[in-house]
Scaffold this motif. Structure first.
Motif, short mmCIF file in Angstrom:
data_model
loop_
_atom_site.label_atom_id
_atom_site.label_comp_id
_atom_site.label_asym_id
_atom_site.label_seq_id
_atom_site.Cartn_x
_atom_site.Cartn_y
_atom_site.Cartn_z
N LYS A 489 0.91 -1.13 0.03
CA LYS A 489 -0.06 0.05 0.13
C LYS A 489 0.93 1.22 -0.01
CE LYS A 489 -3.67 2.36 0.41
NZ LYS A 489 -4.75 2.66 -0.90
N SER A 490 1.87 1.25 0.72
CA SER A 490 3.00 2.27 0.86
C SER A 490 3.54 2.58 -0.46
CB SER A 490 4.13 2.14 1.84
OG SER A 490 4.95 3.20 1.88
N LEU A 491 3.90 1.51 -1.34
CA LEU A 491 4.34 1.71 -2.77
C LEU A 491 3.31 2.14 -3.46
CD1 LEU A 491 6.91 -1.31 -3.38
CD2 LEU A 491 7.29 1.04 -3.39
N GLU A 492 2.14 1.69 -3.42
CA GLU A 492 1.27 2.18 -4.26
C GLU A 492 1.07 3.86 -4.12
OE1 GLU A 492 -3.66 2.11 -4.10
OE2 GLU A 492 -2.47 0.33 -3.95
N LEU A 493 1.09 4.24 -2.94
CA LEU A 493 1.19 5.70 -2.80
C LEU A 493 2.30 6.33 -3.27
CD1 LEU A 493 -0.68 5.67 0.72
CD2 LEU A 493 -1.58 6.44 -1.52
#
Length: 509
Positions: A489-493
């Motif tokens: 999720k962090s990488l998606e953001l």
């Protein structure tokens, strides 16, 4: 040569007539406890002092004469009942005239040697020496005397409170360097505040003192010291002011580096003298603003504050010694009967205030908020007002204190509830992130840290950094699946999050 010292900081010069009063006529109704009394002298070794009439350069540790009134068991020896003269013998000691013959007390210190005053010396009080302590623990009242006054100046009020289940401790108002105040009032005010703090520590030596429930009560100059002491000592839970000088010399308070009205966060009551008549204002060159202005009261915002004015009392008569011995000012003083009636009501309001806020007595609280006439006060005797604390905006620290009490569970519900009462509440992303990491890396609170991150992620759903921290928390707990989910999720953001890239590479191989 007769010594004439100042007993209290009196606002007015006086023309005198002699009055007729007595302890019996004051008619205070004692409570269920017998009253014990002890007096001794100890010392504050952190400060030095010079006995002025010894005429020596020798410095000693600051002597602190201690007077304590307390709830007592049944008294076994009626011969130990204290007289007014016994109290004035303590006055001799505190004035450093220990060997003065008793027949010289009147007129030597402050009072005319009249037949009426001689009669007062023989009066018996309600306190006893050598009485055993009552069982249990009792709230504490630290009494701070007026300008250069004795620890026993308000002995009738102190006995009255002790009979109703309070431990009262007092020491004399003394100067910084010797018995007398110097010209530096800010320094003397600080000295009195330090004496208050000494008494708070001293009373903790007594097993019947409940040091979780400490109040301060001061007359005149003593009121200034109590304000300073409370703002830096959170053990003090209540302030009672008997025509305290904080009303009249607010600018003196502001000269202290420790004073901040915003720090007064405990219930406060000020009982003031009558309006000063025009003739006294004119003849004594007193600013009429003293009748109305009260900067401190207007500045208190964090606590409930009460303001009373006693229309039959001038300044001197907020103390027992004043009521009994003070010569009357024909320009403004009321009759002796009216003075004693008002002093009784001062004592009654003081007791109810303490009961309301140290004993959680709902009836006492209602008494304070009633119109005085509903409490049986004669019409026109007392003016009274009070106000509630102003709602303070909640801070992140306030939120965290509440969250901690519920073990960081149901945090979003807590946040929504608080926002309804304090719309300005903000939970900064950085604060939540730091708090979450502090909790996660403590093995005893790791799950609580996860809850903080989940709240943070709900409030800041587009923060790559928060999801990265949440992933680290899950990884620390060994929850690999949740860690991977949060890193992704962090990488998606933020596709450039190198920590998440490296962590995922490690976790998937």
């Amino acid at each position: 040569m007769i010594l004439r010292a100042v007993l209290i900081l009196i606002l007015l010069q006086t023309n005198h007539v002699f009055g007729q009063t007595s302890l019996k006529q004051i008619d205070l109704t004692n409570g269920k406890h017998k009253v014990g009394f002890i007096h001794y002298t100890t010392a504050d070794s952190t400060r030095t002092y010079n006995r002025i009439y010894d005429y020596t350069n020798t410095q000693i540790a600051r002597p602190i004469p201690i007077s304590i009134w307390y709830p007592a068991d049944q008294v076994k020896d009626e011969s130990e009942q204290i007289t007014v003269l016994n109290y004035l013998e303590i006055l001799k000691e505190e004035e450093e005239w220990e060997h003065l013959p008793n027949e010289q007390i009147l007129n030597w210190f402050y009072y005319a040697n009249t037949l009426a005053n001689q009669k007062h010396l023989k009066e018996k009080t309600t306190a006893y020496l050598k009485a055993g302590f009552a069982e249990g623990k009792f709230p504490v009242v630290v009494y701070t005397p007026s300008f250069q006054a004795s620890s026993i100046e308000n002995f009738a009020l102190c006995e009255y409170l002790a009979s109703h289940g309070y431990v009262v401790i007092s020491s004399p108002s003394r100067g910084t360097e010797n018995r007398w105040f110097g010209n530096n009032n800010p320094k003397e005010m600080e000295t009195q505040a330090r004496d208050v703090e000494f008494l708070v520590k001293e009373i903790s030596k007594f097993p019947l003192a409940n040091t979780d429930k400490i109040s301060v009560m001061g007359f005149s100059f003593g009121g200034l010291a109590n304000i300073l002491a409370q703002t830096r000592n959170k053990r003090i839970k209540v302030i009672v002011s008997l025509d305290g000088t904080e009303r009249y010399q607010y600018t003196l308070l502001t000269k202290s580096p420790f004073f901040d009205a915003a720090k007064i966060d405990v219930p406060y009551i000020h009982m003031a003298q009558k309006d000063i008549p025009e003739i006294v204002l004119r003849e004594d060159n007193i600013d009429s603003v003293l009748n109305t202005r009260f900067d401190l009261y207007d500045s208190i915002s964090k606590s409930k504050a009460y303001r009373l004015k006693f229309h039959d009392l001038t300044h001197s008569y907020f103390s027992t010694l004043g009521v009994l011995f003070q010569q009357r000012d024909t320009r403004q003083d009321k009759s002796d009967a009216e003075i004693m009636e008002s002093y009784k009501w001062v004592s009654t309001y003081a007791l109810n205030f303490l009961n309301a806020y140290l004993k959680n007595d709902d009836r006492a609280l209602a008494f304070l908020e009633n119109n005085p006439s509903d409490n049986g006060v004669r019409e026109g005797l007392i003016s009274h007002t009070y106000r509630e604390p102003k709602p303070e905006p909640l801070s992140f620290k306030d939120f965290n204190d509440l969250a901690s009490k519920q073990h960081y569970e149901n945090l979003y519900e807590l946040y929504q509830s608080l926002k309804q009462t304090s719309s300005s509440l903000e939970l900064p992303e950085g604060n939540l992130n730091t708090l979450g990491l502090q909790l996660v890396f403590n093995p005893e609170t790791s799950e609580q840290g996860i809850n903080v991150f989940l709240l943070a992620a709900k409030l800041y759903p587009n923060s790559a950094n928060l999801f990265d921290s949440l992933a680290e928390g899950y990884l620390y707990l060994g929850n690999k699946e949740k860690a991977i989910e949060s890193f992704e999720k962090s990488l998606e953001l933020n596709a450039q999050n190198q920590n998440a890239i490296e962590r995922l590479r490690q976790l998937k191989h």
